[in-house]
Design an enzyme around this catalytic site. Structure first.
Site, PDB file in Angstrom:
ATOM      1  CG  HIS A 132      -1.863   1.030   1.399  1.00 40.49           C
ATOM      2  ND1 HIS A 132      -1.564   2.304   1.824  1.00 40.49           N
ATOM      3  CD2 HIS A 132      -3.197   1.016   1.164  1.00 40.49           C
ATOM      4  CE1 HIS A 132      -2.669   3.020   1.842  1.00 40.49           C
ATOM      5  NE2 HIS A 132      -3.679   2.267   1.444  1.00 40.49           N
ATOM      6  CB  CYS A 152      -3.716   3.373  -1.667  1.00 33.48           C
ATOM      7  SG  CYS A 152      -4.956   4.626  -1.431  1.00 33.48           S
TER       8      CYS A 152
END
Ligand code: C6P
Length: 409
Positions: A124, A367
């Site tokens: 992430h 993300c």
């Protein structure tokens, strides 16, 4: 313990009991944030209606109550991940802040020119950008563990990626974009052989299974309250006490000091050294209530329920023509996330059509742009499950995807 009953559990979550676009809500965006049970909402209300005061400051009854509740929550959340000592648990705004805290309070003093930081292409952005910023500031370089075609880390590369130059290995426990569960314990052992610090992004880890930081053998574990039935704006960094004690403060301000002089000051003991300013008191209390709630249901039961749901979802969604599901083929290696594309339909269109049916999924790069790049796609649609989801929810998702197929062919 009573038998696991998702329908009964569902009734504890007021937000699930509503219609969206005239259809009963099916909430499948749990990897972004989970819904909150009444027990957590009640804890927040109780704090604000009865005990609201600042912590560690006042000598009056409300401040005493608030401080006790805040510190009790720290003990509960520390025990939740089997931390040896609750002083090792630093409250943060969430996983993102916890990782930033490490990169600043530890990284600036311990990473230098020519050093290496090992992360992976599965991360992430919260576990990439803080390390990029640190590397740039200190003249260090970032190295990556790559993924294979199923979105698993290629651990055969690990020996050649680790060396005495590796100062830190920072990896996600569970991928939010793919659901891949990483073998953190093995990686931590290998990283420690070269003396690297092991930092785990546990945003999707502490949510679904019982996490034991001692058994994992890691140095730091970052996680967020809002993904595990707790409030937003609260999370924690767990780190070994000697490590926290050796680190510089993260932010300066009230509460983190021992003594303040004109030029020099000294710091409060850990964890308070890292908690400058008035903290998110209600958030911490709410996160404590969330772990009480999850413990009451039982993490083994939750994990078993989610495994069953995931197997059903992969079978049902995967059998729709045109669907491609990303992530490991073996259910043993994945957690409660189904990230997929459907023919030429843009994931945003998939999400919009599902929303019209009252079904909430996330669409986008999650993300995790390096994951998308690895698979040569811009985005996926993602259904993510939690303890209150049922096979009926999966059936509604499949029906909704039938409508998508009808539109996009
Ligand atoms: N993932 C998702 O929809 P914060 O925002 O600090 O609570 O958590 C950040 C974060 C870090 N690591 C992983 C693996 C995550 O999944 C997340 C949050 C959400 O997947 C929002 S992008």
């Amino acid at each position: 313990m009573t038998a696991f009953d998702p329908i009964k559990i569902r009734s504890e979550f007021p937000a699930l009991d509503q219609t969206v676009n005239d259809k009963p809500l099916v909430y499948l965006d749990n990897a972004a944030t989970s819904q909150k049970p009444k027990a957590v909402l009640d804890a927040l209300e109780r704090y604000y209606t009865r005990d609201n005061a600042n912590v560690h400051r006042g000598i009056h009854e409300l401040s005493r109550r608030a401080t006790v509740a805040y510190e009790d929550a720290r003990i509960k959340v520390a025990q939740w991940i089997n931390a040896p000592d609750s002083d090792e648990l630093v409250w943060t705004r969430g996983t993102t802040e916890a990782i930033n805290l490490i990169t600043i309070a530890w990284g600036l003093d311990n990473v230098g020119e020519g050093d290496e930081i090992l992360i992976s292409t599965m991360e992430h952005h919260s576990n990439i950008i803080p390390w990029q910023l640190l590397a740039r500031r200190k003249g260090a370089s970032l190295r990556y563990i790559e993924m294979d075609s199923q979105g698993r880390l290629i651990l055969d590369d690990l020996p050649s990626l680790l060396s005495e130059r590796t100062k830190v290995v920072a990896l996600g426990h569970v991928s939010n974009a793919l659901g891949t569960v990483n073998p953190i314990k093995d990686i931590a052992a290998a990283a420690h052989e070269v003396g690297a610090l092991v930092v785990v992004d546990g945003a999707q880890g502490a949510v679904h299974t019982k996490v034991d930081v001692q058994d994992l053998g890691v140095d730091c574990y970052a996680f967020s309250g809002h993904k595990m039935c707790g409030p937003t704006g609260i999370g924690a960094l767990w780190a070994r006490k000697d490590l926290l004690e050796s680190m510089s403060p993260y932010q300066g301000g009230g509460e983190m000091i021992h003594f303040v002089g004109r030029e020099e000051s000294t710091w409060a003991k850990v964890p308070h050294k890292f908690e400058a300013g008035t903290p998110n008191i209600a958030g911490a209390i709410g996160m404590g209530a969330a772990v009480d709630f999850l413990a009451g249901v039982g993490m083994d039961a939750i994990a078993a329920h989610e495994d069953e749901l995931l197997a059903y979802a992969i079978e049902q969604v995967g059998s729709i023509e045109g669907v491609h599901i990303y992530g490991p083929e073996s259910l043993e290696e994945r957690s409660a996330v189904v990230s997929f594309t459907l023919g030429d339909a843009h994931p945003h269109d998939i999400s919009t059509i599902l929303d019209a049916e009252g079904i909430a999924v996330r669409a986008g790069h999650h993300c995790a742009q390096l994951v998308m790049k690895h698979f040569g796609i811009a985005a996926t649609a993602r259904a993510s499950f939690y303890l209150y989801n049922t096979k009926d929810d999966v059936d509604r998702l499949v029906e909704g995807l039938g409508i998508v197929r009808g539109i996009f062919g």
